[in-house]
Design an enzyme around this catalytic site. Structure first.
Site, PDB file in Angstrom:
ATOM      1  N   GLU A 152      90.956  81.324  71.041  1.00 14.75           N
ATOM      2  CA  GLU A 152      89.537  80.915  71.030  1.00 14.75           C
ATOM      3  C   GLU A 152      88.811  81.519  69.832  1.00 14.75           C
ATOM      4  OE1 GLU A 152      88.945  80.640  75.867  1.00 14.75           O
ATOM      5  OE2 GLU A 152      88.485  82.535  74.895  1.00 14.75           O
TER       6      GLU A 152
ATOM      7  N   CYS B  38      83.086  81.373  82.414  1.00 13.11           N
ATOM      8  CA  CYS B  38      82.053  82.083  81.661  1.00 13.11           C
ATOM      9  C   CYS B  38      81.003  81.145  81.088  1.00 13.11           C
ATOM     10  CB  CYS B  38      82.692  82.898  80.546  1.00 13.11           C
ATOM     11  SG  CYS B  38      83.837  81.959  79.503  1.00 13.11           S
TER      12      CYS B  38
END
Length: 682
Positions: free
Chosen positions: A327, A418
């Protein structure tokens, strides 16, 4: 740096100290979101949806997925950690944060009582010395696999113990400021005191694996004035690059520490690197600490990193983090479309970072980037229903019968969830990004209809915005001081209205515009001086003074720097701050066969019934077709319809593209046997 007063709220917090202290801080301060009441038709409905749908859905999913149960079991010291990740505690903290901001605008006694109950469960799960981490406390003999046998043992790589603490602190400050209650704040302070007792010079050293504790500690410092909180935040920042266990020669970002922004001291870091969310939380904290300590070396470092990100590592939609593996940011100019990652949390973090950079420097370029993120890469992460989300935000979706690509669909929740809860906490705070002040200078940063009430010197001043932004470039501002007063209004003239697609050469407009932003005061045209991207209007203001700002709202063709290989020979479409894409639903089921040649002329039409209302772009363009025999290809004229990028994937699965080839330079028959596609030069 200016010096300002910090009023220390010690009463009942168990912190000793003076009533008022002097300290260095950001020279520019945001006008609090509670002072800005929105009335617009773009952001206000989104904030209301966040309040009515997103926040309740987040709390419900925290209950249904056992995130709340983890706290209950930690309080009982019995059971087995019931979710997937040790950072799942933070989804509750972030949703409380968002709900607290929301209650400041929309009081809700039932929600307030529910949050009080949650906070009681959080407090019961806290250990006597302040430690709060359900993944260990439930069963200390058998903690989560990422947690390590002892506290903090795996903090650098996996445990997220300090990450949990950081979100706790941010949530606690929001709840305290919104409600005046100290219940969650006292829990946070007890944990922070433990953290400060464990980490610091002569004590334990670690570079937190997932940053945000640094930002959270700064917020606690602002509330309490306790110097240990600020010094520990700085200590964590300066701990980077000290670890000796990494393989410095490795090109693997995990092995050399780059993934954690830990391969070199922050003062020596020159590029945005590693996991994008972690990185942008770190850079936000670096800005905070630089502002609060006057550390010029730290300021120079964060400036250098920002310049690298904006010039070489930012998607045209404002997304960051190109590489799915980790990521993370890729190499300079590594901005692929088909595999773009662009985590929604990274857009949230980027908003935080750019706001701080603006507060440091007072330059509109930071707000230009923030606006780009807000209107594009951020809100693409949440469906128009307010309860479906993207974790990553694609730039291109293509599929075929022989090489099917699984088109992404929005999800109500993720195992690692998240992003939904991060959006829940950012959205209600948006009004706090509209205005900012430095003494008698008032900055107008975002164009959102509504009323603000603030003070300039000792004078009360109201500013009323009326517009239909981002669809219309006609902006009206009414200035209402309680009495005639002198101050300087700094009105942002967006970079895109000054022929600047990006405050770097990463993206440029294909042709310059002959139109310019125009200003009138009380109906009379005025010439204005530009300072750092702001029209400077210094005058004696009277009640009822009206400013009319007209921004050119042309459809602009955007080109990428030639070093961005994926975008060679391609063009993107922008109107005002909004980036556009073509989606299958409006374009005969495909978008990968559309060409946007140089001469394509676009028309605009506002469609109130489409996807909650939006301006669409249309043009007649060549579309590549395969004939019925599948042995010949041709181009046929077709109407291309483009919608704002943020609105895609609200009508089912299918193709989508942001970047369009301008011409056919090759025909590839081998890599896609059952299809023929227009490709750009290799």
């Amino acid at each position: 740096m200016m010096t300002s007063k910090l009023f220390l709220l010690f009463l009942g917090l168990g912190v000793a100290g003076p009533a008022v202290a002097q300290h260095t801080d950001y020279p520019i301060q945001a006008v609090p979101f509670t002072k800005v009441k929105l009335t617009d038709s773009f952001w206000l409905p989104r904030l209301k949806t966040n309040t009515d749908v997103t926040i309740p859905a987040s709390f419900a999913r925290c209950e249904a997925t056992n995130r709340v149960k983890n706290f209950e079991m930690a309080a009982a010291k019995s059971g087995k950690f019931a979710t997937g990740y040790p950072f799942d505690d933070t989804d509750i903290y972030k949703t409380i944060e968002g709900a607290s901001y929301s209650m400041s605008v929309y009081p809700d006694a039932k929600l307030d009582a529910y949050i009080d109950g949650l906070i009681a469960k959080v407090g019961a799960a806290q250990e006597p010395d302040g430690y709060l981490y359900t993944a260990r406390t439930i069963d200390p003999a058998h903690p989560h696999a990422w947690s390590g046998k002892e506290r903090w043992e795996k903090e650098r790589e996996l445990s997220h113990e300090l990450y949990n603490s950081g979100h706790l602190y941010e949530s606690a400050v929001a709840h305290y400021e919104a409600t005046g209650k100290k219940t969650l704040l006292n829990i946070a302070l007890k944990n922070a005191d433990l953290v400060c007792s464990v980490f610091g010079p002569g004590k334990r050293t670690v570079a937190p694996g997932h940053e945000i504790v640094e930002m959270g500690l700064v917020k606690l410092y602002r509330v309490t004035g306790k110097p240990e909180y600020l010094s520990t935040a700085k200590f964590f920042i300066e701990a980077r690059g000290q670890y000796k266990g990494y393989d410095a020669k490795s090109h693997d970002p995990f092995k050399n520490g780059q993934y954690w922004q830990d391969d070199k001291p922050v003062y020596n870091q020159k590029e945005a690197e590693g996991h994008a969310v972690r990185a942008e939380y770190l850079y936000s904290a670096m800005a905070d600490v630089a502002a609060l300590t006057g550390d010029k070396k730290l300021l120079a470092a964060v400036d250098t990193i920002w310049n690298n990100m904006v010039a070489k590592k930012l998607y045209v939609t404002g997304g960051t983090g190109a590489v799915p593996g980790g990521e993370r940011f890729g190499a300079n100019y590594e901005l692929p479309n088909a595999t773009a990652y662009n985590e929604t949390c990274a857009s949230v973090a980027d908003v935080y970072w750019n706001q701080r950079m603006f507060q440091l420097h007072g330059d509109a370029k930071y707000v230009d980037v923030m606006e780009k993120v807000l209107y594009n890469g951020l809100i693409s992460g949440v469906g128009l229903d307010g309860k479906s989300f993207f974790y990553s935000n694609a730039m291109q979706i293509k599929s075929s019968a022989s090489f099917p690509q699984t088109e992404p669909a929005r999800a109500g929740w993720f195992e690692c969830s998240c992003c939904p809860t991060n959006l829940a906490r950012l959205m209600p705070a948006l009004p706090g990004y509209v205005y900012a002040q430095n003494g008698r200078d008032l900055y107008v940063n975002l164009f959102v209809s509504g009323t603000s009430n603030l003070s300039i010197g000792k004078q009360k001043v109201s500013i009323i915005q009326q517009n239909n932004y981002p669809w219309d470039g006609g902006l009206k501002f009414t200035v209402n001081p309680a009495a005639t007063t002198d101050f300087t209004l700094l009105l942002r003239i967006p970079g895109w209205a000054r022929n600047e697609a990006m405050p770097s050469n990463l993206y440029t407009f294909a042709t310059p515009s002959g139109q310019a932003a125009t200003l009138k005061i009380n109906g009379k045209p005025v010439a204005y001086t530009l300072r750092n991207g702001y029209a400077v209007l210094a005058r004696k203001w009277h009640k009822g003074d009206v400013i009319d700002l007209t921004l050119p709202m042309e459809v602009r063709r955007v080109l990428a720097n030639a070093k961005v290989k994926d975008d060679l020979g391609k063009v993107a479409l922008q109107r005002g701050p909004v980036m556009y894409c073509a989606e299958w639903k409006d374009n005969n089921g495909k978008t990968s066969n559309l060409i946007v040649p140089v001469g394509a002329a676009f028309s605009t039409i506002y469609q109130p019934g489409l996807l909650n209302g939006m301006m669409t772009l249309t043009a007649t363009v060549p579309a590549v077709e395969v004939d019925a025999s599948a042995t010949a290809i041709r181009t046929v004229p077709q109407t291309l319809t483009a919608i704002p990028y943020y609105a895609w994937a609200n009508r089912g699965k299918g193709e989508m593209t942001v970047w369009f080839p301008e011409r056919i330079t090759d025909v590839d028959l081998l890599s896609q046997p059952a299809t023929t596609e227009a490709t750009v030069g290799k």
